[in-house]
Design a protein around this motif. Sequence first.
Motif, mmCIF file in Angstrom:
data_model
loop_
_atom_site.group_PDB
_atom_site.id
_atom_site.type_symbol
_atom_site.label_atom_id
_atom_site.label_comp_id
_atom_site.label_asym_id
_atom_site.label_seq_id
_atom_site.Cartn_x
_atom_site.Cartn_y
_atom_site.Cartn_z
ATOM 1 N N THR A 94 0.851 -1.187 0.000
ATOM 2 C CA THR A 94 0.000 0.000 0.000
ATOM 3 C C THR A 94 0.893 1.245 0.000
ATOM 4 O O THR A 94 1.564 1.555 0.980
ATOM 5 C CB THR A 94 -1.022 -0.032 1.163
ATOM 6 O OG1 THR A 94 -1.759 1.181 1.202
ATOM 7 C CG2 THR A 94 -0.382 -0.318 2.498
ATOM 8 N N SER A 95 0.932 1.896 -1.173
ATOM 9 C CA SER A 95 1.850 3.022 -1.382
ATOM 10 C C SER A 95 1.148 4.223 -2.000
ATOM 11 O O SER A 95 1.795 5.059 -2.625
ATOM 12 C CB SER A 95 3.015 2.584 -2.286
ATOM 13 O OG SER A 95 2.549 2.174 -3.559
ATOM 14 N N ALA A 96 -0.178 4.298 -1.820
ATOM 15 C CA ALA A 96 -0.947 5.378 -2.429
ATOM 16 C C ALA A 96 -1.127 6.542 -1.466
ATOM 17 O O ALA A 96 -2.243 6.957 -1.147
ATOM 18 C CB ALA A 96 -2.307 4.860 -2.900
ATOM 19 N N GLY A 97 0.003 7.083 -1.008
ATOM 20 C CA GLY A 97 -0.048 8.170 -0.028
ATOM 21 C C GLY A 97 -0.092 9.552 -0.639
ATOM 22 O O GLY A 97 0.004 10.556 0.081
ATOM 23 N N ALA A 122 -4.802 8.235 4.764
ATOM 24 C CA ALA A 122 -5.929 7.360 4.423
ATOM 25 C C ALA A 122 -5.607 6.404 3.284
ATOM 26 O O ALA A 122 -5.985 5.226 3.311
ATOM 27 C CB ALA A 122 -7.156 8.199 4.068
ATOM 28 N N GLY A 123 -4.885 6.893 2.276
ATOM 29 C CA GLY A 123 -4.580 6.044 1.133
ATOM 30 C C GLY A 123 -3.657 4.886 1.456
ATOM 31 O O GLY A 123 -3.564 3.918 0.692
ATOM 32 N N ILE A 124 -2.965 4.966 2.578
ATOM 33 C CA ILE A 124 -2.119 3.866 3.035
ATOM 34 C C ILE A 124 -2.873 2.968 4.008
ATOM 35 O O ILE A 124 -2.824 1.737 3.906
ATOM 36 C CB ILE A 124 -0.853 4.407 3.739
ATOM 37 C CG1 ILE A 124 -0.078 5.362 2.822
ATOM 38 C CG2 ILE A 124 0.021 3.257 4.216
ATOM 39 C CD1 ILE A 124 0.501 4.723 1.598
ATOM 40 N N VAL A 143 1.436 -7.625 4.827
ATOM 41 C CA VAL A 143 1.018 -6.249 4.550
ATOM 42 C C VAL A 143 2.264 -5.376 4.627
ATOM 43 O O VAL A 143 2.969 -5.376 5.644
ATOM 44 C CB VAL A 143 -0.037 -5.759 5.556
ATOM 45 C CG1 VAL A 143 -0.365 -4.291 5.325
ATOM 46 C CG2 VAL A 143 -1.295 -6.620 5.468
ATOM 47 N N ILE A 144 2.523 -4.626 3.548
ATOM 48 C CA ILE A 144 3.704 -3.763 3.484
ATOM 49 C C ILE A 144 3.240 -2.352 3.178
ATOM 50 O O ILE A 144 2.696 -2.082 2.102
ATOM 51 C CB ILE A 144 4.677 -4.254 2.399
ATOM 52 C CG1 ILE A 144 5.093 -5.705 2.685
ATOM 53 C CG2 ILE A 144 5.897 -3.335 2.328
ATOM 54 C CD1 ILE A 144 5.746 -6.402 1.508
ATOM 55 N N CYS A 145 3.411 -1.452 4.136
ATOM 56 C CA CYS A 145 2.958 -0.070 4.004
ATOM 57 C C CYS A 145 4.157 0.855 3.779
ATOM 58 O O CYS A 145 5.251 0.586 4.272
ATOM 59 C CB CYS A 145 2.222 0.381 5.269
ATOM 60 S SG CYS A 145 0.703 -0.532 5.612
ATOM 61 N N PHE A 146 3.906 1.946 3.074
ATOM 62 C CA PHE A 146 4.936 2.958 2.884
ATOM 63 C C PHE A 146 4.574 4.222 3.650
ATOM 64 O O PHE A 146 3.444 4.710 3.573
ATOM 65 C CB PHE A 146 5.114 3.285 1.403
ATOM 66 C CG PHE A 146 6.059 2.341 0.710
ATOM 67 C CD1 PHE A 146 7.421 2.587 0.710
ATOM 68 C CD2 PHE A 146 5.587 1.189 0.108
ATOM 69 C CE1 PHE A 146 8.303 1.711 0.101
ATOM 70 C CE2 PHE A 146 6.458 0.300 -0.502
ATOM 71 C CZ PHE A 146 7.816 0.552 -0.513
ATOM 72 N N ALA A 147 5.545 4.743 4.392
ATOM 73 C CA ALA A 147 5.443 6.064 5.023
ATOM 74 C C ALA A 147 6.691 6.826 4.600
ATOM 75 O O ALA A 147 7.085 6.776 3.444
ATOM 76 C CB ALA A 147 5.317 5.924 6.531
ATOM 77 N N GLY A 183 -1.449 -15.137 11.616
ATOM 78 C CA GLY A 183 -0.410 -15.366 10.629
ATOM 79 C C GLY A 183 -0.161 -14.190 9.710
ATOM 80 O O GLY A 183 0.500 -14.335 8.674
ATOM 81 N N ILE A 184 -0.661 -13.026 10.077
ATOM 82 C CA ILE A 184 -0.514 -11.834 9.237
ATOM 83 C C ILE A 184 0.676 -11.015 9.725
ATOM 84 O O ILE A 184 0.774 -10.685 10.913
ATOM 85 C CB ILE A 184 -1.794 -10.973 9.280
ATOM 86 C CG1 ILE A 184 -2.982 -11.788 8.791
ATOM 87 C CG2 ILE A 184 -1.617 -9.706 8.439
ATOM 88 C CD1 ILE A 184 -4.331 -11.131 9.057
ATOM 89 N N ARG A 185 1.572 -10.682 8.811
ATOM 90 C CA ARG A 185 2.738 -9.854 9.121
ATOM 91 C C ARG A 185 2.507 -8.459 8.550
ATOM 92 O O ARG A 185 2.031 -8.319 7.422
ATOM 93 C CB ARG A 185 4.003 -10.460 8.519
ATOM 94 C CG ARG A 185 4.341 -11.831 9.087
ATOM 95 C CD ARG A 185 5.523 -12.470 8.401
ATOM 96 N NE ARG A 185 5.249 -12.770 7.000
ATOM 97 C CZ ARG A 185 5.893 -12.236 5.963
ATOM 98 N NH1 ARG A 185 6.855 -11.345 6.166
ATOM 99 N NH2 ARG A 185 5.595 -12.583 4.732
ATOM 100 N N VAL A 186 2.839 -7.446 9.331
ATOM 101 C CA VAL A 186 2.644 -6.053 8.910
ATOM 102 C C VAL A 186 3.936 -5.292 9.155
ATOM 103 O O VAL A 186 4.412 -5.204 10.296
ATOM 104 C CB VAL A 186 1.496 -5.376 9.687
ATOM 105 C CG1 VAL A 186 1.218 -3.985 9.108
ATOM 106 C CG2 VAL A 186 0.231 -6.228 9.655
ATOM 107 N N ASN A 187 4.511 -4.752 8.101
ATOM 108 C CA ASN A 187 5.748 -3.989 8.215
ATOM 109 C C ASN A 187 5.639 -2.695 7.411
ATOM 110 O O ASN A 187 4.806 -2.581 6.507
ATOM 111 C CB ASN A 187 6.933 -4.818 7.720
ATOM 112 C CG ASN A 187 7.215 -6.006 8.628
ATOM 113 O OD1 ASN A 187 7.681 -5.858 9.750
ATOM 114 N ND2 ASN A 187 6.920 -7.212 8.142
ATOM 115 N N CYS A 188 6.476 -1.734 7.763
ATOM 116 C CA CYS A 188 6.418 -0.408 7.157
ATOM 117 C C CYS A 188 7.806 -0.012 6.653
ATOM 118 O O CYS A 188 8.799 -0.204 7.355
ATOM 119 C CB CYS A 188 5.926 0.606 8.194
ATOM 120 S SG CYS A 188 5.623 2.259 7.542
#
Length: 259
Positions: A94-97, A122-124, A143-147, A183-188
């Motif tokens: 998710t990189s729609a910031g 919100a877009g992230i 889940v891989i988020c961009f900030a 089992g869900i991994r979330v990193n930024c």
Amino acid sequence: MSVKAITDSSALIFGGTAGIGLASAERLLRDGLPRLLIVGRNQERGSRARDDLAGRFDKAEIHFLACDATQPDEVNAVVEAAASRLGAIDILVTSAGGDPMPRLLHTIPLEEVMPTLAGISAGILLPARAVLPQMTAQGGGSVICFASDAAKLATPGETVIGAAMAAIVMFCRGMAWEAKRHGIRVNCITPSIVGDTPLYARLKDDAFAGKLFGKVETMASLGIVTAADLAETVAFLASPAAARMTGQTISVTGGISAI
């Protein structure tokens, strides 16, 4: 819990029609990703990106859907469509910031502060929240988020931007804590300057931002980060090599910061 190999996975990428998101799509496809859906606001640009990827990776099933990632109803609809078309959502990027421009706080009208915060974050965050039921039901996912490093280091002109980025970072940490039992991994991933994106060109052309980031660039002793550099981190986080990593905020800055 086991993590699927990229060659067995399905990926959904918000912001996947340009810049970091598109580079991430290309990198995952090079690793043998068989199923991909990219998301962006612009129908024409998205269709071109999809056709280009399909032409170069003809063994993969590649889709595009138009969506404003800041709108909950649109995001939910895309996630449901992606799960139906792909059969699963094993990887979310998710990189729609958006492309927020630095502005000194005293120049931002009071009524614009909260909309700006929401517009950036919100877009992230909405796509990350939207895939949670799907990944929970299937028993895992990445889940891989961009900030950006503005979440960690106060910078003149980025007070509101930094607050939005910090919200993304803390959201990812909290989601990682809650979702790990499924089992869900979330990193930024938090870059600083990314030299080959549409935002970079705008920053260079802006008098205030150009001066600010021109000084910052001199600190990148390892070289200015590119979208392809960030895509390498995405591929790692999405793979079994990062099966035990969650809740992490990873700076990729070329040496601009060490935080």
